[in-house]
Scaffold this motif. Structure first.
Motif, PDB file in Angstrom:
ATOM      1  N   ASP A 149       0.817  -1.203   0.000  1.00 47.17           N
ATOM      2  CA  ASP A 149       0.000   0.000   0.000  1.00 47.17           C
ATOM      3  C   ASP A 149       0.855   1.259   0.000  1.00 47.17           C
ATOM      4  O   ASP A 149       1.861   1.332   0.696  1.00 47.17           O
ATOM      5  CB  ASP A 149      -0.843   0.026   1.286  1.00 47.17           C
ATOM      6  CG  ASP A 149      -2.271  -0.346   0.992  1.00 47.17           C
ATOM      7  OD1 ASP A 149      -2.757   0.063  -0.078  1.00 47.17           O
ATOM      8  OD2 ASP A 149      -2.875  -1.051   1.821  1.00 47.17           O
TER       9      ASP A 149
ATOM     10  N   SER B 276       0.279   5.483   0.508  1.00 44.08           N
ATOM     11  CA  SER B 276      -0.705   6.537   0.716  1.00 44.08           C
ATOM     12  C   SER B 276      -0.034   7.862   1.024  1.00 44.08           C
ATOM     13  O   SER B 276       1.050   7.927   1.604  1.00 44.08           O
ATOM     14  CB  SER B 276      -1.673   6.159   1.836  1.00 44.08           C
ATOM     15  OG  SER B 276      -0.956   5.973   3.029  1.00 44.08           O
TER      16      SER B 276
ATOM     17  N   ARG C  47      -5.082   6.684  -0.358  1.00 45.55           N
ATOM     18  CA  ARG C  47      -4.424   5.593  -1.039  1.00 45.55           C
ATOM     19  C   ARG C  47      -4.057   6.001  -2.474  1.00 45.55           C
ATOM     20  O   ARG C  47      -4.877   6.582  -3.184  1.00 45.55           O
ATOM     21  CB  ARG C  47      -5.376   4.395  -1.062  1.00 45.55           C
ATOM     22  CG  ARG C  47      -4.703   3.087  -1.145  1.00 45.55           C
ATOM     23  CD  ARG C  47      -5.605   1.993  -0.545  1.00 45.55           C
ATOM     24  NE  ARG C  47      -5.017   0.703  -0.897  1.00 45.55           N
ATOM     25  CZ  ARG C  47      -5.372   0.005  -1.963  1.00 45.55           C
ATOM     26  NH1 ARG C  47      -6.352   0.415  -2.724  1.00 45.55           N
ATOM     27  NH2 ARG C  47      -4.749  -1.129  -2.244  1.00 45.55           N
TER      28      ARG C  47
END
Ligand SMILES: Nc1ncnc2c1ncn2[C@@H]1O[C@H](COP(=O)(O)OP(=O)(O)OP(=O)(O)O)[C@@H](O)[C@H]1O
Ligand SMILES: [Mg+2]
Lengths: 316, 267
Positions: B62, B64, B69
């Motif tokens: 991930d 962000s 995100r």
């Protein structure tokens, strides 16, 4: 402010060119053959400039432009011949449908780059032609009868609009975005430019004007046939743009004029025409590989109007 | 480091076919920091930048920015969210003028539509005028004003690097990524570049992540450093911690640490 002056010089020059030619035609000084040649030059300039937006400005090597010419030609012919509607409306409809065809072709194929894009657009151009070939409503292979409606006035108005719109587009943040895609797509993307969007916009706008040219083209003959819109026609248009210099609008105008004149006078000698054409191209490739004008514009030659490319305009 | 990080990367990674170019990459950068990313050739540094900017879509993990995100966004969308970058091998719009290079970066800040440009409506003029004024103002800061109408390709190398940084900043980033900004520069130019980085950081209240091979530069200006080797983070910490980290010395610094000591000591 000086750029505003440039715009008015352009307008006055256009009116003068239009008026002089119209007077010559009215006075019978220009015989129909020459008048027709002038119309043909106008149509070819529209085609060249519309493809210039796609190849020269946005850097997308599309070689199926005759397909959109065909769409414009057939749609406008249907409007005037089958529905008996006025010619200007037919021209507009031809342009709009060609633009829609441009969207349809552009959205999938503009994901491709370089050779792949060229092959895809070439293929789509042929598909469009073959579609018309197989529609009986428009006469199939034997073609469609069209009334002669194209005049110098219609041609010139369309030409003026084409050049003005494409120049205005080019000299704005939108045109700059297109040029940034041509110059370096990865960097353009990294600068926040939606590259796909601008490629598709340029393609659709180019197709729109090719469609307009198609309407003029169709109504300048008595018959249109799918054979008029083969890939050789696409190459003719491509050659205007390349010969004129990729990225130079005035270059593609000059090349369209030169080559139309050459091929008109060699019409009766098709073999000689191809030889001379080839010789011209070979010479240009040898001595001016960047094309007649390179990336410069005619206005750059006058020091006064000199300015940065892509961002300036006569309208500002 | 209590506050929320500006950039947060959680075990991000990417594979090309069978090759794991980067994996299990974790990073937290806070507002205002100047962070370095170092590693031997082919370690995956540029690949990390490409992951952060949406050029590559991470196959795992991930990313962000300010809690939003970024995975799966196209590069232009990431730029609009607030990350912009320069490239290891300069990527300017060569045929465009210096001024227009910066104007392209201002593209999405102006709002006039295609229709208004084609018909030359008032919003076109005001929009273009604003872009032009802002761009010129901006280029003054970078002392590129004398070259406004010069084609980018005609600038000397060092100035091209400077223009690329200026262009990236014009896009209005919260986080600026610099991929080897000092590559190919002589010591004088490198010195000027360091001053420039310090200056823009102050001026624009920027957060910067920087890839660099020049150890002196990295150790000199970065507050924290991440070290990548064979696609994996092997260390992170202050320059001093990195300098003395045995893993780093083994993997990478060995020769260059010696070099940079040699460079910095006598003179
Ligand atoms: N698109 C790709 N397809 C396949 N492999 C790739 C791709 N991009 C990068 N790699 C591989 O990933 C690895 C890391 O490359 P990267 O360019 O990130 O290294 P780097 O740390 O920036 O090196 P340098 O210091 O030389 O710039 C290399 O082995 C490279 O070959
Ligand atoms: Mg790299």
């Amino acid at each position: 402010m000086k750029k505003v002056k440039g715009f008015w010089i352009y307008v006055v020059l256009s009116v003068v060119i239009y008026g002089v030619v119209q007077l010559l035609i009215n006075g019978g000084i220009l015989n129909p053959f020459y008048a027709n040649t002038l119309i043909f030059i106008g149509i070819n300039i529209i085609l060249a400039v519309s493809l210039h937006l796609v190849i020269g400005i946005t850097g997308q090597f599309s070689i199926g432009h005759a397909g959109f010419l065909a769409v414009g030609a057939y749609i406008s012919a249907i409007i005037t011949m089958k529905f008996q509607l006025p010619f200007p409306l037919a021209l507009l409809a031809g342009g709009i449908v060609a633009a829609l065809a441009g969207l349809l072709v552009g959205i999938p194929s503009l994901r491709l780059k370089g050779d792949y894009l060229a092959i895809a657009t070439l293929g789509f151009g042929e598909i469009i032609r073959i579609v018309f070939l197989n529609i009986d409503y428009v006469g199939g292979a034997s073609g469609m009868q069209v009334t002669h409606l194209t005049t110098w006035t219609y041609t010139f108005i369309c030409l003026f609009i084409t050049i003005t719109v494409i120049t205005n587009f080019t000299n704005s943040r939108h045109g700059r975005a297109c040029i940034s895609v041509r110059e370096n797509e990865i960097a353009a993307d990294a600068m926040g430019i939606n590259t796909t969007y601008y490629k598709v916009v340029a393609f659709a706008l180019g197709s729109f004007f090719a469609g307009i040219a198609g309407g003029l083209f169709a109504h300048n003959f008595y018959i249109i046939q799918p054979g008029n819109f083969g890939f050789l026609k696409s190459f003719d248009i491509l050659i205007f743009v390349v010969l004129g210099g990729l990225g130079s609008l005035s270059g593609s105008v000059i090349a369209a004029i030169l080559l139309t004149v050459v091929s008109t006078f060699l019409q009766d000698y098709p073999e000689t025409r191809m030889i001379i054409y080839s010789v011209v191209l070979v010479l240009v490739m040898l001595y001016r590989p960047q094309g007649l004008m390179g990336t410069r514009e005619v206005t750059d030659l006058f020091g006064k109007w000199k300015g940065p490319k892509g961002g300036n305009s006569y309208g500002k | 480091m209590g506050s929320n990080p500006l950039l947060k990367v959680q075990s991000a990674g990417i594979q090309f076919g069978g090759l794991k170019a980067v994996w299990d990459f974790n990073m937290e950068i806070h507002q205002g920091e100047l962070v370095g990313l170092i590693g031997p050739n082919g370690a995956g540094k540029t690949t990390c930048f490409n992951l952060l900017t949406g050029v590559y879509v991470p196959t795992e993990g991930d990313i962000s920015l300010e809690g939003q995100r970024l995975n799966g966004l196209a590069p232009y969308q990431v730029t609009r969210k607030g990350i912009s970058r320069t490239f290891q091998n300069i990527r300017l719009f060569n045929e465009l003028s210096v001024l227009d290079n910066v104007k392209v970066a201002y593209h999405s800040l102006a709002k006039h539509s295609i229709v208004s440009s084609i018909f030359r409506l008032p919003s076109h003029f005001s929009g273009e005028k604003e872009m032009e004024e802002k761009s010129i103002e901006f280029l003054k800061i970078f002392q590129l004003e004398p070259y406004l109408y010069e084609k980018a390709k005609n600038l000397p190398y060092g100035m091209q690097r400077r223009l690329e940084i200026a262009r990236a900043l014009a896009a209005g980033p919260k986080l600026l990524l610099l991929d080897e900004p000092a590559a190919g520069m002589n010591p004088q130019e490198t010195h000027e570049l360091m001053e420039l980085i310090a200056f823009v950081r102050e001026k624009f209240n920027l957060t910067i992540l920087l890839i660099e091979h020049d150890m002196k530069l990295v150790m000199g200006i970065c507050e924290r450093i991440y070290v990548l080797d064979h696609g994996q983070l092997i260390a992170d910490g202050t320059p001093n911690e990195i300098r003395n980290n045995p893993k780093v010395i083994e993997a990478y610094l060995g020769e260059e640490a010696a070099e940079s000591h040699a460079e910095s000591s006598p003179n």
